[in-house]
Scaffold this motif. Sequence first.
Motif, short mmCIF file in Angstrom:
data_model
loop_
_atom_site.label_atom_id
_atom_site.label_comp_id
_atom_site.label_asym_id
_atom_site.label_seq_id
_atom_site.Cartn_x
_atom_site.Cartn_y
_atom_site.Cartn_z
N ARG A 394 0.82 -1.38 0.25
CA ARG A 394 -0.16 -0.34 -0.34
C ARG A 394 0.72 1.08 -0.25
O ARG A 394 1.65 1.83 0.34
N PHE A 396 1.29 6.20 -0.61
CA PHE A 396 0.89 7.28 -1.24
C PHE A 396 2.38 8.14 -1.16
O PHE A 396 2.47 8.07 -1.34
N ASP A 452 1.99 -0.24 5.50
CA ASP A 452 -0.34 0.06 5.83
C ASP A 452 0.57 1.20 6.86
O ASP A 452 -0.69 2.90 6.98
N ARG A 455 1.37 6.49 7.00
CA ARG A 455 1.11 6.97 6.80
C ARG A 455 0.60 8.53 7.98
O ARG A 455 -0.18 9.52 7.71
N SER A 484 -3.92 10.16 -0.57
CA SER A 484 -4.42 9.13 0.47
C SER A 484 -4.24 7.26 0.54
O SER A 484 -3.13 7.90 -0.39
N VAL A 485 -4.17 6.76 1.11
CA VAL A 485 -3.54 5.69 0.78
C VAL A 485 -4.65 4.47 -0.26
O VAL A 485 -5.32 4.34 -0.46
#
Length: 741
Positions: A394, A396, A452, A455, A484-485
Amino acid sequence: MSMSPRFPQINSVFFQVFSKFLIIILLLTSFNYFSFSFFKNNILDEIIKNNKLNLNNTVKEYEEYFIALREEMLRLYSDSKVSLINGQMMTRPQNEINYLLVSDLQDMMQKMTANRFLYMDNVFLFFKAQSMLIERDGTPSEDRMFSAFYSSAMYAPSFWRDQSSASYHFKIFPASLFAKHTGTSLTLMPVIVKNSAYTYYISALIQPDNLFENFHRSTDDSFFILNENRQPVYIHSQSTDFKLPDLNREEDFYESEGNYYFYKTSPLTGLTYISIIPTHRIYDQILGLNITLLAVLLVSIVISIIASIWFGRRLNRPIKQIMDSLQQPRSILQLKSNIREFDFISGKIQELNSLNQQIHQDLLTKSSQLENYEYIKKLKMIYTDSHDRGKIDRFFVVLFHLNYLDTDRSLTLERVAYFMKEFIHLSLNETFPNSFTIQIEKNQILTMVFGDDQRQRIEEALSRLKAVFDHDKQSCLVTAAVSSVYADSFEYHSAYEEALKLLDGRYLSDEMEIITEARPIPGSYFFTAKQEEEFFHLLQAGNCLACVDLIRKMLEHMAASGAVAGQFHKFSADILYKSLNILEAVKVETGELVRDYVPAQLAQICSIDHYLRFFERFFHRVSELVKVKKEEQDDTIAFVLEYIRKNYAEDISLEQVAAKLNLSPSYLSIYIREKTGSNYLEHIHTFRIGKAKELLENSDLNIQEIGRQIGYYNPTSFIRMFKRFTGTTPKEYRKLQTLQM
């Protein structure tokens, strides 16, 4: 043990190599000699062919140009607006002609003259019906056009009148020197396209000297163009003592009186193109080539023999060392030599190792570059046939926007962006080891962070960067937007687009701003009709302080309603353009303002105080220019505008105003256009539409009643005119004003 001979024997390497070189030299020398003899006999023919080919290329480019020019002129000549204007001239007085059509034609003419491949100085339409002339910058009379703007002894005003009744469709006239109203002179060639069925024609004034510089292909500057009557159309020659050739011959060139004459007649335009080459120049070229070839031949033979001896000895010496070593098996073979091949043998392993290290380093560098390209490709949705790298963590993105404020330009934007990219990369890599940073645009730097749980930590890392960047905020202002992620590599572009939209939400501030979520952006900001009219009158009056105060109130209103920096910039840029348009409409010279107060300066403003100081300087200069203009105030124009202001609701004609001034309507119409840049009807419509805006904002009258009060008794005419001046209908305008209130 036998001793080696002092001198090489006949079967030695040296003699074998040297003899083979001598045979090659002999063969090459023989070939060069026969080639030289053949070339010497044919060089004159080749020079003549080359000059004929140059002339053919010149004729081809001239003819293609004249065909393209004729097509462009026919396109304008055949335009429906031209026939409409001609029809109006046949049935109406000149003051009732639709000058909007004239303005459209002038735009088309300006585009034609701006085309650098047409080499056109000006183009105009001449209408015989009222002896009216339309050129790209205005509608001067034919006498003024060809006595002041384009004056020529060969082409008097009567010449242009006579062309209306001439029976041809396309004609190129001889070039002549034209004196322009600016005090300069320019050689121009008139070209006319017309139709005998009509009484109007189009003429272009082209620049023959520019055509010559771009199309002429010859070693000499003597060049002539004759028309079908064998009369000169264009002459370019260093000497005034020239004689036109005898063209009644079968061949396309001949020699006479110390010159070669090359000529060709085009079947399309009927023009004859002549290139004159002095005979001595051709023979000088032949003599120079003969001497050069002979010298090259002799030097080549000498150098070849010397090189053969030198190369044979260099090759023989290391081979002899190898042979001596073979005769003595226990001896160590010394491969050191001045010959590169033997040095290569001795250092082969070291070179291979060095090459291996270079290849390894190069692969590492290219791997990094390919990785950056792969990410940029996905961020901007550039699709290729390369394969995806597979599943990723994941992620961003953090998008940094750089606003360069350093006015002394001690560092370029490229240098600033490079240093900041390196600093951001080093700083964020300490917190996010898997992140990487690239420069995606000249003023954008992007960092991708994977994981993950990253952020929540990014704001702390960006705060540390803010503390550093704010030290240099006078030079460069930074804005950071955090997306956003996302979970898939196909969403790189979505993350990038989200960050770009977040940047639009930057507030007006003089320090680094970190944006982590979308902000509500209010609607557009602009003056109401009442404010716009007030601004219009204040600007015309040169009231600097009142203009700035009006803008200050608007800026404070925008700040109170949460406007973002981009909206401040757009509103301020609109004020600049609006001010310049108002000043130009009243004939105030704006060249200095355009140069000193360009909208690009607004991008460097980061507070309302800065905006106000900018507009204080701007409007102070405006007031000075308006003051100068007022000192040149025209009483006639002032009377006309005041009469319109008092009687705008009535059917006031130009004849009524002209009668009060004891002037003819046609003279007054031209006078108003020259002094204000707008015609009489445009002034009436402008004032009426301004009053209509007031009534739409401040009254409940219906559209039809408002139209009657301001002088439009036909609702359709009122709606059409309102939309023409404002871009919207009265109903839509009232609805928009109600929403803003």
